[in-house]
Design a protein around this motif. Structure first.
Motif, PDB file in Angstrom:
ATOM      1  N   ASN A  68      48.407  21.205  11.673  1.00  0.00           N
ATOM      2  CA  ASN A  68      47.827  20.447  12.780  1.00  0.00           C
ATOM      3  C   ASN A  68      46.401  20.965  12.981  1.00  0.00           C
ATOM      4  O   ASN A  68      46.190  22.014  13.581  1.00  0.00           O
ATOM      5  CB  ASN A  68      48.668  20.648  14.049  1.00  0.00           C
ATOM      6  N   SER A  69      45.427  20.230  12.475  1.00  0.00           N
ATOM      7  CA  SER A  69      44.040  20.682  12.490  1.00  0.00           C
ATOM      8  C   SER A  69      43.482  20.833  13.911  1.00  0.00           C
ATOM      9  O   SER A  69      42.660  21.717  14.174  1.00  0.00           O
ATOM     10  CB  SER A  69      43.153  19.727  11.689  1.00  0.00           C
ATOM     11  N   ASP A  70      43.927  19.975  14.817  1.00  0.00           N
ATOM     12  CA  ASP A  70      43.448  20.052  16.203  1.00  0.00           C
ATOM     13  C   ASP A  70      43.912  21.352  16.865  1.00  0.00           C
ATOM     14  O   ASP A  70      43.137  22.030  17.560  1.00  0.00           O
ATOM     15  CB  ASP A  70      43.949  18.858  17.021  1.00  0.00           C
ATOM     16  N   GLU A  71      45.170  21.691  16.656  1.00  0.00           N
ATOM     17  CA  GLU A  71      45.714  22.924  17.244  1.00  0.00           C
ATOM     18  C   GLU A  71      45.087  24.161  16.592  1.00  0.00           C
ATOM     19  O   GLU A  71      44.831  25.161  17.261  1.00  0.00           O
ATOM     20  CB  GLU A  71      47.237  22.975  17.098  1.00  0.00           C
ATOM     21  N   LEU A  72      44.831  24.062  15.296  1.00  0.00           N
ATOM     22  CA  LEU A  72      44.197  25.179  14.584  1.00  0.00           C
ATOM     23  C   LEU A  72      42.796  25.419  15.146  1.00  0.00           C
ATOM     24  O   LEU A  72      42.415  26.568  15.424  1.00  0.00           O
ATOM     25  CB  LEU A  72      44.121  24.880  13.088  1.00  0.00           C
ATOM     26  N   SER A  73      42.055  24.329  15.327  1.00  0.00           N
ATOM     27  CA  SER A  73      40.704  24.455  15.899  1.00  0.00           C
ATOM     28  C   SER A  73      40.765  25.028  17.309  1.00  0.00           C
ATOM     29  O   SER A  73      39.916  25.846  17.706  1.00  0.00           O
ATOM     30  CB  SER A  73      40.013  23.079  15.937  1.00  0.00           C
ATOM     31  N   LYS A  74      41.777  24.616  18.051  1.00  0.00           N
ATOM     32  CA  LYS A  74      41.915  25.070  19.442  1.00  0.00           C
ATOM     33  C   LYS A  74      42.130  26.582  19.518  1.00  0.00           C
ATOM     34  O   LYS A  74      41.450  27.269  20.290  1.00  0.00           O
ATOM     35  CB  LYS A  74      43.081  24.344  20.103  1.00  0.00           C
ATOM     36  N   ILE A  75      43.060  27.093  18.729  1.00  0.00           N
ATOM     37  CA  ILE A  75      43.345  28.532  18.825  1.00  0.00           C
ATOM     38  C   ILE A  75      42.181  29.369  18.269  1.00  0.00           C
ATOM     39  O   ILE A  75      41.914  30.474  18.760  1.00  0.00           O
ATOM     40  CB  ILE A  75      44.675  28.927  18.136  1.00  0.00           C
ATOM     41  N   LEU A  76      41.483  28.831  17.277  1.00  0.00           N
ATOM     42  CA  LEU A  76      40.331  29.559  16.731  1.00  0.00           C
ATOM     43  C   LEU A  76      39.170  29.562  17.728  1.00  0.00           C
ATOM     44  O   LEU A  76      38.457  30.562  17.862  1.00  0.00           O
ATOM     45  CB  LEU A  76      39.891  28.950  15.401  1.00  0.00           C
ATOM     46  N   ASN A  77      38.979  28.453  18.417  1.00  0.00           N
ATOM     47  CA  ASN A  77      37.930  28.388  19.444  1.00  0.00           C
ATOM     48  C   ASN A  77      38.243  29.345  20.591  1.00  0.00           C
ATOM     49  O   ASN A  77      37.347  30.015  21.122  1.00  0.00           O
ATOM     50  CB  ASN A  77      37.785  26.965  19.981  1.00  0.00           C
ATOM     51  N   ASN A  78      39.508  29.408  20.977  1.00  0.00           N
ATOM     52  CA  ASN A  78      39.914  30.323  22.045  1.00  0.00           C
ATOM     53  C   ASN A  78      39.722  31.778  21.618  1.00  0.00           C
ATOM     54  O   ASN A  78      39.323  32.626  22.426  1.00  0.00           O
ATOM     55  CB  ASN A  78      41.379  30.081  22.425  1.00  0.00           C
ATOM     56  N   TYR A  79      40.021  32.024  20.359  1.00  0.00           N
ATOM     57  CA  TYR A  79      39.828  33.379  19.817  1.00  0.00           C
ATOM     58  C   TYR A  79      38.357  33.775  19.882  1.00  0.00           C
ATOM     59  O   TYR A  79      38.014  34.859  20.360  1.00  0.00           O
ATOM     60  CB  TYR A  79      40.328  33.432  18.369  1.00  0.00           C
ATOM     61  N   ARG A  80      37.496  32.891  19.430  1.00  0.00           N
ATOM     62  CA  ARG A  80      36.062  33.185  19.426  1.00  0.00           C
ATOM     63  C   ARG A  80      35.522  33.373  20.844  1.00  0.00           C
ATOM     64  O   ARG A  80      34.728  34.275  21.101  1.00  0.00           O
ATOM     65  CB  ARG A  80      35.305  32.063  18.716  1.00  0.00           C
ATOM     66  N   ARG A  82      37.095  34.396  23.411  1.00  0.00           N
ATOM     67  CA  ARG A  82      37.578  35.668  23.952  1.00  0.00           C
ATOM     68  C   ARG A  82      36.783  36.841  23.387  1.00  0.00           C
ATOM     69  O   ARG A  82      36.426  37.766  24.124  1.00  0.00           O
ATOM     70  CB  ARG A  82      39.062  35.833  23.614  1.00  0.00           C
ATOM     71  N   VAL A  83      36.482  36.806  22.091  1.00  0.00           N
ATOM     72  CA  VAL A  83      35.734  37.907  21.474  1.00  0.00           C
ATOM     73  C   VAL A  83      34.310  37.972  22.028  1.00  0.00           C
ATOM     74  O   VAL A  83      33.784  39.054  22.316  1.00  0.00           O
ATOM     75  CB  VAL A  83      35.695  37.761  19.937  1.00  0.00           C
ATOM     76  N   ILE A  84      33.697  36.806  22.208  1.00  0.00           N
ATOM     77  CA  ILE A  84      32.318  36.742  22.689  1.00  0.00           C
ATOM     78  C   ILE A  84      32.179  37.342  24.090  1.00  0.00           C
ATOM     79  O   ILE A  84      31.103  37.814  24.468  1.00  0.00           O
ATOM     80  CB  ILE A  84      31.809  35.279  22.647  1.00  0.00           C
ATOM     81  N   GLU A  85      33.266  37.365  24.831  1.00  0.00           N
ATOM     82  CA  GLU A  85      33.241  37.923  26.191  1.00  0.00           C
ATOM     83  C   GLU A  85      32.810  39.395  26.219  1.00  0.00           C
ATOM     84  O   GLU A  85      32.390  39.906  27.263  1.00  0.00           O
ATOM     85  CB  GLU A  85      34.633  37.806  26.842  1.00  0.00           C
ATOM     86  N   ILE A  86      32.906  40.041  25.078  1.00  0.00           N
ATOM     87  CA  ILE A  86      32.604  41.479  25.010  1.00  0.00           C
ATOM     88  C   ILE A  86      31.109  41.761  24.882  1.00  0.00           C
ATOM     89  O   ILE A  86      30.675  42.915  24.961  1.00  0.00           O
ATOM     90  CB  ILE A  86      33.371  42.118  23.821  1.00  0.00           C
ATOM     91  N   SER A  87      30.319  40.722  24.710  1.00  0.00           N
ATOM     92  CA  SER A  87      28.876  40.879  24.468  1.00  0.00           C
ATOM     93  C   SER A  87      28.180  41.803  25.458  1.00  0.00           C
ATOM     94  O   SER A  87      27.465  42.733  25.071  1.00  0.00           O
ATOM     95  CB  SER A  87      28.182  39.506  24.506  1.00  0.00           C
ATOM     96  N   ASN A  88      28.366  41.537  26.735  1.00  0.00           N
ATOM     97  CA  ASN A  88      27.658  42.325  27.754  1.00  0.00           C
ATOM     98  C   ASN A  88      28.085  43.792  27.777  1.00  0.00           C
ATOM     99  O   ASN A  88      27.279  44.674  28.097  1.00  0.00           O
ATOM    100  CB  ASN A  88      27.852  41.695  29.135  1.00  0.00           C
ATOM    101  N   LYS A  89      29.329  44.052  27.443  1.00  0.00           N
ATOM    102  CA  LYS A  89      29.807  45.443  27.407  1.00  0.00           C
ATOM    103  C   LYS A  89      29.118  46.207  26.282  1.00  0.00           C
ATOM    104  O   LYS A  89      28.758  47.379  26.446  1.00  0.00           O
ATOM    105  CB  LYS A  89      31.324  45.482  27.225  1.00  0.00           C
ATOM    106  N   ILE A  90      28.955  45.547  25.142  1.00  0.00           N
ATOM    107  CA  ILE A  90      28.278  46.188  24.009  1.00  0.00           C
ATOM    108  C   ILE A  90      26.829  46.504  24.387  1.00  0.00           C
ATOM    109  O   ILE A  90      26.327  47.601  24.152  1.00  0.00           O
ATOM    110  CB  ILE A  90      28.302  45.276  22.764  1.00  0.00           C
ATOM    111  N   LYS A  91      26.171  45.516  24.986  1.00  0.00           N
ATOM    112  CA  LYS A  91      24.776  45.703  25.400  1.00  0.00           C
ATOM    113  C   LYS A  91      24.645  46.853  26.388  1.00  0.00           C
ATOM    114  O   LYS A  91      23.726  47.683  26.278  1.00  0.00           O
ATOM    115  CB  LYS A  91      24.237  44.417  26.037  1.00  0.00           C
ATOM    116  N   LYS A  92      25.545  46.898  27.349  1.00  0.00           N
ATOM    117  CA  LYS A  92      25.476  47.922  28.388  1.00  0.00           C
ATOM    118  C   LYS A  92      25.584  49.325  27.802  1.00  0.00           C
ATOM    119  O   LYS A  92      24.839  50.236  28.191  1.00  0.00           O
ATOM    120  CB  LYS A  92      26.584  47.697  29.419  1.00  0.00           C
ATOM    121  N   ILE A  93      26.511  49.511  26.864  1.00  0.00           N
ATOM    122  CA  ILE A  93      26.688  50.827  26.231  1.00  0.00           C
ATOM    123  C   ILE A  93      25.398  51.275  25.555  1.00  0.00           C
ATOM    124  O   ILE A  93      24.893  52.379  25.790  1.00  0.00           O
ATOM    125  CB  ILE A  93      27.827  50.793  25.186  1.00  0.00           C
ATOM    126  N   ARG A  94      24.830  50.403  24.737  1.00  0.00           N
ATOM    127  CA  ARG A  94      23.659  50.775  23.931  1.00  0.00           C
ATOM    128  C   ARG A  94      22.400  50.932  24.787  1.00  0.00           C
ATOM    129  O   ARG A  94      21.646  51.906  24.659  1.00  0.00           O
ATOM    130  CB  ARG A  94      23.444  49.728  22.837  1.00  0.00           C
TER     131      ARG A  94
END
Length: 219
Positions: A68-80, A82-94
């Motif tokens: 199911n390509s739609d569901e595959l795209s959905k879970i991959l988009n959600n994954y991305r 979620r990962v992108i949410e960490i951006s500000n934490k990385i910046k803050k540390i450095r």
């Protein structure tokens, strides 16, 4: 009064020098995170460049099933997302750790601010640990937890279990390892760039310190 004014101007020159270095750190870090690291996470411009999607499709083709390509795209988009949410934490540390070093540096005579390779050791260790934990958690919660949704209801359970097992192994080992390795390279390049920029700024600082009429007793 004249000496006091000159001394105040030298202090101002030092503050400006430090602020310039800190601004360089911020720009360098923002570019590292937003342009470099997140480019490895965001959906690539071509589907063929999407490693996770390509692996799913390859497994489906190998086992002669349709996903199911739609569901595959959905879970991959959600994954991305979620990962992108960490951006500000990385910046803050450095930014926080490097800026602290700059602000705590006491400059006398012709001393300069140096950013060395060792200054990144603990920072990069913390960043890589944070990324690894967050990506692993995101894979688990956004992909593997919802992986059933990409399969047709009438798929053979044995085939489905086989694909899930292989995808789990791929995501937790090969994919994660490759991603972290690519991030290592991105970080190394930006660390080197920042060290070189700091050296260039030090040269400008010393030149002004030595040649400025306002900062010296030139007639």
């Amino acid at each position: 009064m004249k000496n006091k004014t000159k001394e105040e101007m030298k202090l101002h020159h030092i503050d400006s020098y430090k602020n310039t270095i800190i601004e360089m750190i911020k720009n360098n870090t923002n570019s590292l995170v937003d342009d470099d690291i997140m480019s490895l996470i965001r959906k690539p411009p071509l589907d063929s460049m999407d490693l996770i999607q390509s692996k799913f499709l390859s497994m489906a083709k190998k086992n002669k099933i349709i996903l199911n390509s739609d569901e595959l795209s959905k879970i991959l988009n959600n994954y991305r997302s979620r990962v992108i949410e960490i951006s500000n934490k990385i910046k803050k540390i450095r930014i926080t750790d490097l800026s602290k070093k700059i602000n705590s540096t006491k400059l006398k005579n012709n001393e300069i601010i140096k950013i060395n390779k060792k200054d990144f050791t603990q920072i990069n260790k913390d960043i890589k640990k944070l990324i690894k934990e967050h990506v692993s958690n995101s894979i688990e919660k956004e992909i593997l937890k919802h992986i059933d949704t990409v399969f047709a209801k009438n798929i053979d359970s044995k085939t489905k279990d086989k694909i899930i097992k292989e995808m789990t192994k791929y995501l937790k080992k090969n994919y994660l390892s490759q991603l972290l390795e690519s991030i290592d390279i991105k970080i190394l390049v930006k660390d080197t760039t920042l060290m070189n920029n700091a050296k260039e700024q030090a040269e400008r600082y010393l030149f002004t310190l030595s040649n400025s009429r306002l900062l010296n007793d030139f007639e």
